[in-house]
Design a protein around this motif. Structure first.
Motif, short mmCIF file in Angstrom:
data_model
loop_
_atom_site.label_atom_id
_atom_site.label_comp_id
_atom_site.label_asym_id
_atom_site.label_seq_id
_atom_site.Cartn_x
_atom_site.Cartn_y
_atom_site.Cartn_z
N TYR A 1 -0.98 5.92 -12.67
CA TYR A 1 -0.03 6.01 -11.76
C TYR A 1 1.01 4.67 -11.60
CZ TYR A 1 -2.16 10.23 -9.70
OH TYR A 1 -2.71 11.51 -9.44
N THR A 2 1.91 4.72 -10.52
CA THR A 2 2.76 3.67 -10.79
C THR A 2 2.71 3.28 -9.11
OG1 THR A 2 4.89 2.79 -11.19
CG2 THR A 2 4.85 4.90 -10.29
N ASN A 3 3.01 1.87 -8.81
CA ASN A 3 3.50 1.49 -7.49
C ASN A 3 4.71 1.34 -7.29
OD1 ASN A 3 0.43 1.46 -6.18
ND2 ASN A 3 0.21 0.35 -7.94
N ASN A 4 5.26 1.66 -5.90
CA ASN A 4 6.53 1.50 -5.46
C ASN A 4 6.67 0.14 -4.77
OD1 ASN A 4 7.39 3.89 -6.72
ND2 ASN A 4 7.34 5.07 -5.04
N PHE A 5 7.93 -0.46 -4.73
CA PHE A 5 8.08 -1.83 -4.10
C PHE A 5 9.69 -1.72 -3.92
CE2 PHE A 5 9.41 -6.16 -4.02
CZ PHE A 5 8.50 -6.96 -3.35
N LEU A 6 9.93 -1.57 -2.68
CA LEU A 6 11.46 -1.93 -2.00
C LEU A 6 12.07 -3.07 -2.43
CD1 LEU A 6 11.11 -0.26 1.26
CD2 LEU A 6 11.75 1.07 -0.70
N LYS A 7 13.35 -3.17 -3.07
CA LYS A 7 14.02 -4.22 -3.55
C LYS A 7 14.21 -5.22 -2.46
CE LYS A 7 17.87 -5.73 -6.22
NZ LYS A 7 19.35 -6.10 -5.60
N LEU A 8 14.54 -4.38 -0.88
CA LEU A 8 14.73 -5.51 0.02
C LEU A 8 13.91 -6.34 0.46
CD1 LEU A 8 13.83 -4.10 2.75
CD2 LEU A 8 15.17 -2.46 2.17
N GLN A 9 12.46 -5.96 -0.08
CA GLN A 9 11.43 -7.11 0.30
C GLN A 9 11.34 -8.21 -0.86
OE1 GLN A 9 8.03 -4.22 0.08
NE2 GLN A 9 8.38 -3.80 2.19
N ASP A 10 12.35 -8.05 -1.72
CA ASP A 10 11.93 -9.19 -2.83
C ASP A 10 12.44 -10.48 -2.33
OD1 ASP A 10 11.36 -9.40 -5.70
OD2 ASP A 10 13.43 -9.31 -6.34
N THR B 1 0.71 -1.27 0.04
CA THR B 1 -0.07 0.17 -0.15
C THR B 1 0.95 1.05 -0.08
OG1 THR B 1 -1.59 -1.15 1.44
CG2 THR B 1 -1.82 0.97 1.26
N MET B 2 0.33 2.27 -1.08
CA MET B 2 1.15 3.62 -1.05
C MET B 2 0.25 4.44 -0.43
SD MET B 2 3.21 3.61 -4.76
CE MET B 2 3.63 5.20 -4.28
N GLY B 3 0.68 5.63 0.29
CA GLY B 3 0.12 6.73 0.78
C GLY B 3 0.06 7.74 -0.27
N ARG B 4 -1.18 8.37 -0.47
CA ARG B 4 -1.42 9.34 -1.52
C ARG B 4 -2.37 10.23 -1.01
NH1 ARG B 4 0.52 7.16 -6.43
NH2 ARG B 4 0.28 4.99 -6.59
N THR B 5 -2.20 11.54 -1.60
CA THR B 5 -3.19 12.54 -0.98
C THR B 5 -4.28 12.98 -2.28
OG1 THR B 5 -1.78 14.42 -1.84
CG2 THR B 5 -1.87 13.63 0.53
N PHE C 1 -1.64 -4.61 -4.89
CA PHE C 1 -1.27 -3.29 -4.52
C PHE C 1 -2.37 -2.31 -4.46
CE2 PHE C 1 2.41 -5.23 -7.01
CZ PHE C 1 3.43 -4.29 -6.49
N CYS C 2 -2.20 -1.41 -3.47
CA CYS C 2 -3.25 -0.70 -3.17
C CYS C 2 -2.50 0.81 -2.94
CB CYS C 2 -3.87 -1.29 -1.47
SG CYS C 2 -4.69 -2.68 -1.82
N SER C 3 -3.57 1.51 -2.92
CA SER C 3 -3.31 2.95 -2.28
C SER C 3 -4.29 3.53 -1.22
CB SER C 3 -3.37 4.12 -3.83
OG SER C 3 -2.47 3.95 -4.92
N TYR C 4 -3.73 4.27 -0.41
CA TYR C 4 -4.40 5.02 0.58
C TYR C 4 -4.36 6.44 0.38
CZ TYR C 4 -5.89 6.48 5.29
OH TYR C 4 -6.49 6.90 6.42
N ASN C 5 -5.48 7.10 0.26
CA ASN C 5 -6.06 8.22 0.15
C ASN C 5 -6.37 8.95 1.57
OD1 ASN C 5 -7.24 10.99 -0.20
ND2 ASN C 5 -7.72 10.49 -2.30
#
Length: 178
Positions: free
Chosen positions: A89-98, A78-82, A107-111
């Motif tokens: 749009y795109t979603n991010n994913f940290l490589k270290l979680q791979d 989940t990504m935070g957005r306003t 994939f979700c977004s939280y407004n």
């Protein structure tokens, strides 16, 4: 895509969880309390849609598996957005979680302004691996509005248009079942 309003009950539960448990179980880039709250809200909304209640930090680290459905391990990101989410749009994913080994990512977004979670789509890990784009730590990323940021860690991005789209929880479940 479909959106779910975050109830005060769910929000307060998630806030309580973040205040009482540290959900950053990685060696780096664990996210601040607000980022952890965003993730716990998204995960709790999706868990609730699957009839699994809310996140319980007392259960300990989940090894990157938030839900098991139809014998498939699912990780909710989940990504935070306003703003409201757009298909561009795109979603991010940290490589270290791979190194986690889910079968599927949702994939979700939280407004944060509307207190609303949008389920942007889902993807099997093998498809995610082939469709994502890699950006090393320190890369400058540009948003559609012209603003930019530097990545604080090695990062993957996946465009929402590359995800499997579902317009309801019933459709999402049916797609995951296959």
């Amino acid at each position: 895509m479909f959106s779910i309003k975050v109830s005060d009950q769910l929000y307060n539960h998630c806030l309580n969880q973040v205040n009482n448990f540290n959900f950053g179980a990685r060696y780096t880039a664990n996210g601040n309390q607000e980022q952890q709250l965003t993730g716990i809200i998204g995960q709790s909304v999706v868990m609730d849609l699957f009839g699994l209640g809310y996140v319980d930090g007392g259960d300990g680290f989940d090894d990157g598996v938030d839900i098991v459905f139809e014998n498939k391990k699912i990780d909710v990101k989940t990504m935070g957005r306003t703003t409201d989410v757009r298909r561009s749009y795109t979603n991010n994913f940290l490589k270290l979680q791979d190194y986690f080994n889910p079968d599927i990512y949702i994939f979700c977004s939280y407004n944060k302004t509307k207190k609303e979670v949008t389920v942007c789509g889902w993807i099997e890990k093998e498809d995610f691996t082939s469709k994502r784009k890699y950006f090393p730590k320190g890369s400058t990323r540009y948003r559609q509005d012209g603003s930019s940021f530097q990545t604080f860690a090695d990062l993957y991005e996946i465009d929402i248009v590359d995800l499997n789209d579902a317009n309801s929880i019933e459709e999402l479940k049916a797609q995951i079942k296959g």
